[in-house]
Design an enzyme around this catalytic site. Sequence first.
Site, PDB file in Angstrom:
ATOM      1  CE  LYS A 219      -4.374  -1.552   1.932  1.00 42.52           C
ATOM      2  NZ  LYS A 219      -5.416  -1.277   2.924  1.00 42.52           N
TER       3      LYS A 219
ATOM      4  CB  THR B  23       2.374   2.624  20.631  1.00 41.56           C
ATOM      5  OG1 THR B  23       2.486   1.215  20.812  1.00 41.56           O
ATOM      6  CG2 THR B  23       3.739   3.261  20.542  1.00 41.56           C
TER       7      THR B  23
ATOM      8  CE  LYS C 195       1.846   2.309  15.387  1.00 37.45           C
ATOM      9  NZ  LYS C 195       1.767   0.826  15.523  1.00 37.45           N
TER      10      LYS C 195
HETATM   11  P1  ATR Z   1      -3.604  -2.101  10.481  1.00 32.93           P
HETATM   12  O1  ATR Z   1      -2.844  -1.719   9.256  1.00 32.93           O
HETATM   13  O2  ATR Z   1      -4.600  -3.205  10.269  1.00 32.93           O
HETATM   14  O3  ATR Z   1      -4.210  -0.936  11.163  1.00 32.93           O
HETATM   15  P2  ATR Z   1      -1.316  -2.161  12.236  1.00 32.93           P
HETATM   16  O4  ATR Z   1      -0.769  -1.003  11.486  1.00 32.93           O
HETATM   17  O5  ATR Z   1      -0.403  -3.282  12.555  1.00 32.93           O
HETATM   18  O6  ATR Z   1      -2.540  -2.793  11.458  1.00 32.93           O
HETATM   19  O7  ATR Z   1      -1.993  -1.598  13.579  1.00 32.93           O
HETATM   20  C1  ATR Z   1      -2.457  -2.429  14.550  1.00 32.93           C
HETATM   21  C2  ATR Z   1      -3.132  -1.643  15.669  1.00 32.93           C
HETATM   22  O8  ATR Z   1      -3.576  -2.614  16.631  1.00 32.93           O
HETATM   23  C3  ATR Z   1      -2.231  -0.697  16.420  1.00 32.93           C
HETATM   24  O9  ATR Z   1      -2.999   0.338  16.972  1.00 32.93           O
HETATM   25  C4  ATR Z   1      -1.684  -1.596  17.539  1.00 32.93           C
HETATM   26  O10 ATR Z   1      -1.249  -0.927  18.694  1.00 32.93           O
HETATM   27  P3  ATR Z   1       0.291  -0.386  18.782  1.00 32.93           P
HETATM   28  O11 ATR Z   1       0.341   0.796  17.887  1.00 32.93           O
HETATM   29  O12 ATR Z   1       0.467  -0.042  20.207  1.00 32.93           O
HETATM   30  O13 ATR Z   1       1.148  -1.519  18.324  1.00 32.93           O
HETATM   31  C5  ATR Z   1      -2.937  -2.371  17.884  1.00 32.93           C
HETATM   32  N1  ATR Z   1      -2.646  -3.658  18.534  1.00 32.93           N
HETATM   33  C6  ATR Z   1      -2.358  -4.822  17.945  1.00 32.93           C
HETATM   34  N2  ATR Z   1      -2.173  -5.804  18.864  1.00 32.93           N
HETATM   35  C7  ATR Z   1      -2.343  -5.221  20.082  1.00 32.93           C
HETATM   36  C8  ATR Z   1      -2.298  -5.695  21.434  1.00 32.93           C
HETATM   37  N3  ATR Z   1      -2.040  -6.959  21.713  1.00 32.93           N
HETATM   38  N4  ATR Z   1      -2.547  -4.804  22.416  1.00 32.93           N
HETATM   39  C9  ATR Z   1      -2.823  -3.515  22.148  1.00 32.93           C
HETATM   40  N5  ATR Z   1      -2.873  -3.006  20.887  1.00 32.93           N
HETATM   41  C10 ATR Z   1      -2.644  -3.838  19.871  1.00 32.93           C
END
Ligand code: ATR
Length: 279
Positions: A66, A153, A156
């Site tokens: 993407k 996080t 972000k």
């Molecule tokens: P996408 O492109 O589908 O949005 P991504 O960019 O990997 O996928 O984003 C995943 C999101 O899910 C993020 O907000 C991530 O939180 P972090 O930015 O803190 O990593 C969140 N996420 C995924 N697994 C998580 C977990 N176990 N606990 C809390 N947040 C999680």
Amino acid sequence: MRKKVGLIGYPVSHSMSPQMQNGAFEKAGLSYVYDKYEVHPDQLAEAVRDMSEKGFAGWNVTIPHKQAIMPYLDEIAEDALKIGAVNTVVNENGKLTGYNTDGAGFLKGLMRHVSFPMEEAKVLIIGAGGASRAISYAMSKEGPKTIAITNRTMEKAQDIFSECLRDQDQVISLHEAEERLTEFNIVINTTSIGMKEDRLPLRVNHLKAGTVVSDIIYNPFKTALLKESEKRGAIIDNGVAMLVFQGALSFEKWTGVAPDASLMEKIVIEELGGSYVNR
Ligand code: ATR
């Protein structure tokens, strides 16, 4: 000869877009065929050139291309530039334009459930990945009263706030979001929490009845968040809508006509049938 469209990604085997798009082309009486193409990151430049030369009308782009596809396109629409990702390419006689229909598609699905004016909307977006960025950008364009974004996080979430949200919006901690949940009338989960495990992205004790709660996950059909929210009287929706409407908007860009989105939704639900995670 049928016009070609399709999906490039790595992997793409799980995608339901061919069934959904081909069903809609047939219904509209349009002579197009949609296929999926597995393209390794090392072969992206070659694949773009090849599809352009072969006269594809356009194609969808998914993970991990993407962002990577952007340098190979002639023009990038403002929404895709802001979101920093392209999910739809249109080929006009060799001129390639990149768009992002993820955010606008999500909004289209969501708006089916919103019965109050957007100026009264107080939106909470959970998560700050790629999907959140697309949704945050599209949501800020709808002009809700406020948008709060929260994420594990925080940096972000701060980045999305700076790049896609407005001055009146804010970044809040997960704890603060839980405590202030009653203030929001739209809550959107963009994280992957709930996909693999029966877990909530945040506690929903303070959720107000009548709140629209949307999860971008569609398998399971009802995540823990949607189940708990429904028990508290929320209006719930899952990720099928985003999948359908981002595809419907891509269809429109390639053909100039709107597809039958209800048929597309029906096809996706049928396709999911056997593979549903049922908790
Ligand atoms: P996408 O492109 O589908 O949005 P991504 O960019 O990997 O996928 O984003 C995943 C999101 O899910 C993020 O907000 C991530 O939180 P972090 O930015 O803190 O990593 C969140 N996420 C995924 N697994 C998580 C977990 N176990 N606990 C809390 N947040 C999680």
